[in-house]
Enzyme design. Sequence first.
Site, PDB file in Angstrom:
ATOM      1  N   GLY A 217       0.580  -0.952   0.302  1.00 23.19           N
ATOM      2  CA  GLY A 217       0.078  -0.113  -0.483  1.00 23.19           C
ATOM      3  C   GLY A 217       0.876   1.133  -0.237  1.00 23.19           C
ATOM      4  O   GLY A 217       1.857   0.847  -0.464  1.00 23.19           O
ATOM      5  N   ASN A 218       0.516   2.796   0.374  1.00 18.37           N
ATOM      6  CA  ASN A 218       1.025   3.399  -0.124  1.00 18.37           C
ATOM      7  C   ASN A 218       0.679   4.687   1.104  1.00 18.37           C
ATOM      8  O   ASN A 218      -0.547   4.077   2.386  1.00 18.37           O
ATOM      9  CB  ASN A 218       1.452   4.034  -0.724  1.00 18.37           C
ATOM     10  CG  ASN A 218       0.014   4.393  -1.746  1.00 18.37           C
ATOM     11  OD1 ASN A 218      -0.117   5.279  -0.767  1.00 18.37           O
ATOM     12  ND2 ASN A 218      -0.806   3.884  -2.717  1.00 18.37           N
ATOM     13  N   ARG A 219       1.264   5.545   1.619  1.00 20.10           N
ATOM     14  CA  ARG A 219       0.799   7.116   2.940  1.00 20.10           C
ATOM     15  C   ARG A 219      -0.192   7.525   2.147  1.00 20.10           C
ATOM     16  O   ARG A 219      -0.770   8.033   2.978  1.00 20.10           O
ATOM     17  CB  ARG A 219       1.964   7.433   3.044  1.00 20.10           C
ATOM     18  CG  ARG A 219       3.107   6.635   3.689  1.00 20.10           C
ATOM     19  CD  ARG A 219       4.097   6.800   3.861  1.00 20.10           C
ATOM     20  NE  ARG A 219       4.279   8.422   4.626  1.00 20.10           N
ATOM     21  CZ  ARG A 219       5.137   9.285   4.061  1.00 20.10           C
ATOM     22  NH1 ARG A 219       6.551   9.417   4.077  1.00 20.10           N
ATOM     23  NH2 ARG A 219       5.026  10.767   5.729  1.00 20.10           N
TER      24      ARG A 219
END
Length: 415
Positions: A217-219
Amino acid sequence: MTDVTPTAATGLDVVLGVSGGIAAYKAAEVLRLFTEAGHRVRVVPTAASLNFVGAATWEALSGQPVQSEVFDHVDEVAHVRIGQSADLVVVVPATADLMARAAAGLADDLLSTTLLTARCPVVLAPAMHTEMWDHAATAANVAVLRSRGVHVIEPAVGRLTGVDTGKGRLPDPADIVAAALGLLDPVPARPHDLSGKRVVVSAGGTREYLDPVRFLGNRSSGRQGWALAEAAVARGAEVTLVAANVALEPPAGVEVVSVVSTEDLRLTMLEAARDADVVVMAAAPADFRPAEFIGTKIKKTPDGAAPQISLIENPDILAELVASRHGAASPVLVGFAAETGDESATVLEHARAKLARKGCDLLVVNDVGGGRVFGSEDTEAVILSAGGSSTEISFGPKIDLAHAVWDACVHEMDD
Ligand code: CTP
């Protein structure tokens, strides 16, 4: 209507229409929230709604007389005066029947005549069974009303009357009041320049699952997409927010579609973009996904060997949206780019190259060197257009950047 822009400080003349649905009792909470905020509320119930909540209740709670028919107190010409003098008309609940009559321009009782004579913002908060909301007749009536600038709030999803659940539940009274007052918020004065426009905004970060419990995933927090949706609603747009894994309360008046992976996001965006006027890709899609999804949890092996995960590239959704548009009616396409400068190019040079590569109309560029912007309430950016213009938005709340993006979109649509 008053001559000066009405504000919460001066108090508004609010007409609270009530049509005949079981959610009529929740209009009492809406009335209370308006009066506690210092506004004067005149309740105009339909005759059918009096089966649910009687006139005496409304008179007691509002401190004002209540009538439903145009032939009550004819000397006061109430059927014209109430709408003309209102700063805001809010109908809670708006039944399918009420919306059909409003869309057709009928004027057979006091509430329908008030809707015809009002020149102030009109907000309808629908409540009905899912089948009625989904019916083509209701959808067509809602579309007609929205095209005329009436603000029809998306119903909530949840428990309906009886045992069924689904879309059609009355939105939370506090959200209705916030959405209605938001339309009048004069600080800063926002034009209603997206009225009748359909906009689609993606937000958040996609997840690519390796197994049932682990993902890449990412932030991305989704806050910028949320701000874009809120700003578009305030400017009168019909807004679909495609949310990838966002842990924020849905903004009032916005249709939220939840997605998980880049492929989910891709399919939803391609579909939603078909009849949109503007599409904003504020989401951060994962660029890669595992080549294989393991259906059971990946276990450690006794010899301690780490699993090898091979990745494959995801499709570029923005590039597909660009490729799929044709004709003058195609939407304005907006990309976001989180960039860092390096020895080969500055942030803006990378961004100009990306704008050309993607082929979208506008690119909103954030400098994320040093972990800036992600998850924060404030941001700064530069909005680049394919035509060559560049607008710097100084550090401030994400809602300000959102409005600057819509300003640029309106400019693109006018060109
Ligand atoms: N985007 C997209 N589909 C992807 C990746 C990105 O539609 N698979 C969109 C983003 O939502 C954003 C824009 O493209 O609006 C730019 O995203 P970015 O990650 O900066 O683009 P990339 O092409 O992935 O560029 P980079 O190689 O710099 O990561």
